[in-house]
Design an enzyme around this catalytic site. Structure first.
Site, PDB file in Angstrom:
ATOM      1  N   SER A 210       0.838  -1.205   0.000  1.00 35.76           N
ATOM      2  CA  SER A 210       0.000   0.000   0.000  1.00 35.76           C
ATOM      3  C   SER A 210       0.870   1.251   0.000  1.00 35.76           C
ATOM      4  O   SER A 210       1.692   1.424  -0.891  1.00 35.76           O
ATOM      5  CB  SER A 210      -0.973  -0.043   1.186  1.00 35.76           C
ATOM      6  OG  SER A 210      -1.975   0.927   1.058  1.00 35.76           O
ATOM      7  N   ASP A 335      -8.273  -5.202  -4.955  1.00 38.52           N
ATOM      8  CA  ASP A 335      -7.638  -4.151  -4.158  1.00 38.52           C
ATOM      9  C   ASP A 335      -8.570  -2.969  -3.908  1.00 38.52           C
ATOM     10  O   ASP A 335      -8.530  -2.343  -2.844  1.00 38.52           O
ATOM     11  CB  ASP A 335      -6.381  -3.634  -4.874  1.00 38.52           C
ATOM     12  CG  ASP A 335      -5.099  -4.102  -4.212  1.00 38.52           C
ATOM     13  OD1 ASP A 335      -5.097  -4.276  -2.984  1.00 38.52           O
ATOM     14  OD2 ASP A 335      -4.097  -4.288  -4.926  1.00 38.52           O
ATOM     15  N   HIS A 450      -7.626  -5.457  -0.417  1.00 41.52           N
ATOM     16  CA  HIS A 450      -6.408  -4.717  -0.111  1.00 41.52           C
ATOM     17  C   HIS A 450      -5.832  -5.196   1.227  1.00 41.52           C
ATOM     18  O   HIS A 450      -6.561  -5.336   2.212  1.00 41.52           O
ATOM     19  CB  HIS A 450      -6.748  -3.225  -0.039  1.00 41.52           C
ATOM     20  CG  HIS A 450      -5.561  -2.328  -0.020  1.00 41.52           C
ATOM     21  ND1 HIS A 450      -4.649  -2.276  -1.040  1.00 41.52           N
ATOM     22  CD2 HIS A 450      -5.136  -1.416   0.897  1.00 41.52           C
ATOM     23  CE1 HIS A 450      -3.728  -1.386  -0.765  1.00 41.52           C
ATOM     24  NE2 HIS A 450      -3.984  -0.850   0.415  1.00 41.52           N
TER      25      HIS A 450
END
Length: 553
Positions: A210, A335, A450
């Site tokens: 991330s 995601d 995610h």
């Protein structure tokens, strides 16, 4: 007689136990960690809380640590950098936070020349820590499983986040990127000191997820890291993502200044430097809410900036700096789901209808810089297979696909092309992680959300086996093998660990990638990932003229 035999066996085993580093000499002074057994003739030396820089000055680059006398007992994680807590009503952490942690695997002899893997955590540049979330003494970013299974040294570290890490005045009085400078300082410390821990300073791989993955990309693009980083892995984030850097940081800085009672003129940064750090942190602009008309991504505005120094110009122009860096870039197949949960909550509510018009409204928001024509073209691309009466699952999956493509997949593909185009000795690899999410309450069609990949990379199915099934240990084993082989050789197929199938390099002609889950076979190697959608965003959409003022993000 039996007791004598057992005593003799114990004595023999004790005399052939694994080695340990003991006290290690670093540039700041002597440090001593802890050692414990992880298997027959296998120990793990763990060092927690080694300072890699001095306590940082407010809105200043990190400075070298002055050192210490005697032996530093590096046995406990240090506090995270000052940040908002999960309630957003108070803070946690400390300004004195620039510390790192090291895991060193040992066999019968003290390890030497091991590959080094340095992890950069995510958290939207707002939160996070080197040890990650924890339940009791089980820390998410515990490097033991990676180090033991891949025979590599693992390093994690803290860096400043939120206002103290990324506020920028947009000029020389407060250029920003302090968190990126902290990361650079940690990587530099590792390069200078890791040999004393048994590591190879010329074989450092940085990896992150991330915002940490975005940071990884910025670190290899920055001219300040030349010669420090051999390889890199970006999991769900690159420097080209829409939330990776702020193009108008001054406006944000003035909002913070107003909140804490500082002027917004030339004295702004001087005033902010004298302001209570807790007050500054509480003024961190956080708006974790979204809607189709105002997607969450456009509220994530406290992040890196093009400062003319660490990031000298637009990231897309800096890929020549990574020409000799081996690079893995990948995404999770869902995601964008973490964002759609805020923007379109009905996606996660099986009894709630998601109106088909939400797709058009979402695309209008995301393409507002290019106007109505762009939204129409995007809508036609994403609904071309709908038919006259699309099912609810089709509509909801389309919403997730749009945010996944826009925020993660398309920027990652563009990054792969740029890295390959500018590469000299650097190799390029692409992947999609598609292990279905284990989160309860998610739709049955969900893939990997995610951050779902983190538990597998850090080997949680092995360290907490009761919480997982054998298939989860399979995918965890595969990922650790590919990741540590890559750190060892620059090729995920070559190293100490066997892998289930050969993962080919990504080239601008073959466009091959590996689909990572618990059932990897030769058929998991695929090509041309979502080509139609990548082409739309990178060519059709990009070629349309701007019709509105650029977004502040």
């Amino acid at each position: 007689m039996m007791l004598r035999i057992l005593a003799l066996a114990a004595l023999c085993l004790g005399s052939t136990s694994a080695a340990s580093l003991g006290v290690v000499y670093t540039e700041g002074g002597m440090v001593e960690g802890k050692s414990h057994s992880v298997g027959l003739f296998r120990d793990m030396d763990t060092f927690r809380g080694i300072p890699f820089a001095a306590p940082p000055g407010r809105f200043e680059k990190p400075k070298p640590h002055p050192g210490w006398d005697g032996v530093l007992k590096a046995t406990e994680f240090r506090k995270r950098c000052l940040q908002l807590d999960f309630t957003e009503t108070q803070t946690m952490g400390s300004e004195d936070c620039l510390y790192l942690n090291i895991w060193v695997p040992q066999g019968r002899k003290v390890s030497t020349g091991l590959p080094v893997m340095v992890f950069i955590y995510g958290g939207g540049f707002l939160v996070g820590s080197a040890h990650g979330a924890n339940f009791l003494n089980n820390y998410l970013y515990d490097g033991q499983e990676i180090a033991d299974r891949g025979n590599v040294i693992v390093v994690t570290f803290n860096y400043r986040v939120g206002t103290l890490g990324f506020l920028s005045s947009g000029d020389a009085s407060g250029p920003g990127n302090y968190g990126l400078w902290d990361q650079h300082a940690a990587i530099s410390w590792v390069h200078r000191n890791i040999k004393a821990f048994g590591g190879d300073p010329n074989n450092i791989t940085i990896f992150g997820e991330s915002a940490g993955a975005v940071s990884v990309n910025f670190q290899i693009l920055s001219p300040h890291n030349k010669g420090l980083i051999r390889r890199a892995i970006s999991q769900s984030g690159v420097a080209l993502t829409p939330w990776a850097y702020n193009k108008n940081p001054r406006a944000l800085a003035e909002k913070v200044a107003t909140k804490v009672g500082c002027p917004t003129n030339e004295s702004m940064m001087s005033c902010l430097r004298m302001t209570d750090p807790v007050a500054l942190t509480m003024a961190t602009p956080v708006a974790l809410k979204g809607s189709p008309e105002d997607p969450l991504v456009f509220n994530l505005v406290l992040c890196p900036v093009v400062d003319g120094d660490f990031i000298p110009e637009e990231p897309s122009n800096l890929f020549a700096n990574a020409a000799d860096v081996d690079y893995i870039v990948g995404v999770n197949d869902c995601d964008g789901h973490i964002f759609t949960g805020f923007d379109v909550p009905s996606v996660n509510q099986p009894l709630h209808h998601t109106d088909p018009t939400v797709v058009k409204r979402l695309l209008i928001s995301m393409t507002k810089e290019k106007g109505e024509e762009a939204a129409v073209l995007a809508y036609n691309v994403y609904t071309s297979t709908w038919g006259d009466n699309p099912k609810q699952e089709t509509i909801k999956r389309t919403v997730v696909d749009i945010e996944t493509d826009f925020l993660f997949l398309v920027p990652s593909q563009a990054t792969l092309y740029l890295h390959t185009e500018h590469a000299k000795t650097g190799r390029t690899y692409s992947y999609v992680f598609s292990m279905p999410s284990r989160m309860p309450g998610y739709p049955s069609w969900m893939g990997a959300d995610h951050a779902d990949d983190l538990q597998y990379v850090f080997g949680k199915p092995f360290s907490t086996p009761l919480g997982y099934f054998p298939r989860h240990r399979d995918v965890s084993g595969y990922m650790i093998a590919y990741w540590t082989n890559f750190a060892t050789s620059g090729d995920p197929n070559m190293g100490e660990s066997s892998v289930p199938t050969h993962w080919p390099t990504f080239t601008n002609t073959t466009n091959q990638y590996l689909d990572i889950n618990d059932k990897i076979t030769k058929d998991s190697v695929k090509s041309n990932l979502r080509t139609r959608y990548v082409h739309f965003w990178t060519y059709t959409y990009a070629s349309l003229p701007m019709v509105a003022n650029p977004s502040t993000q």
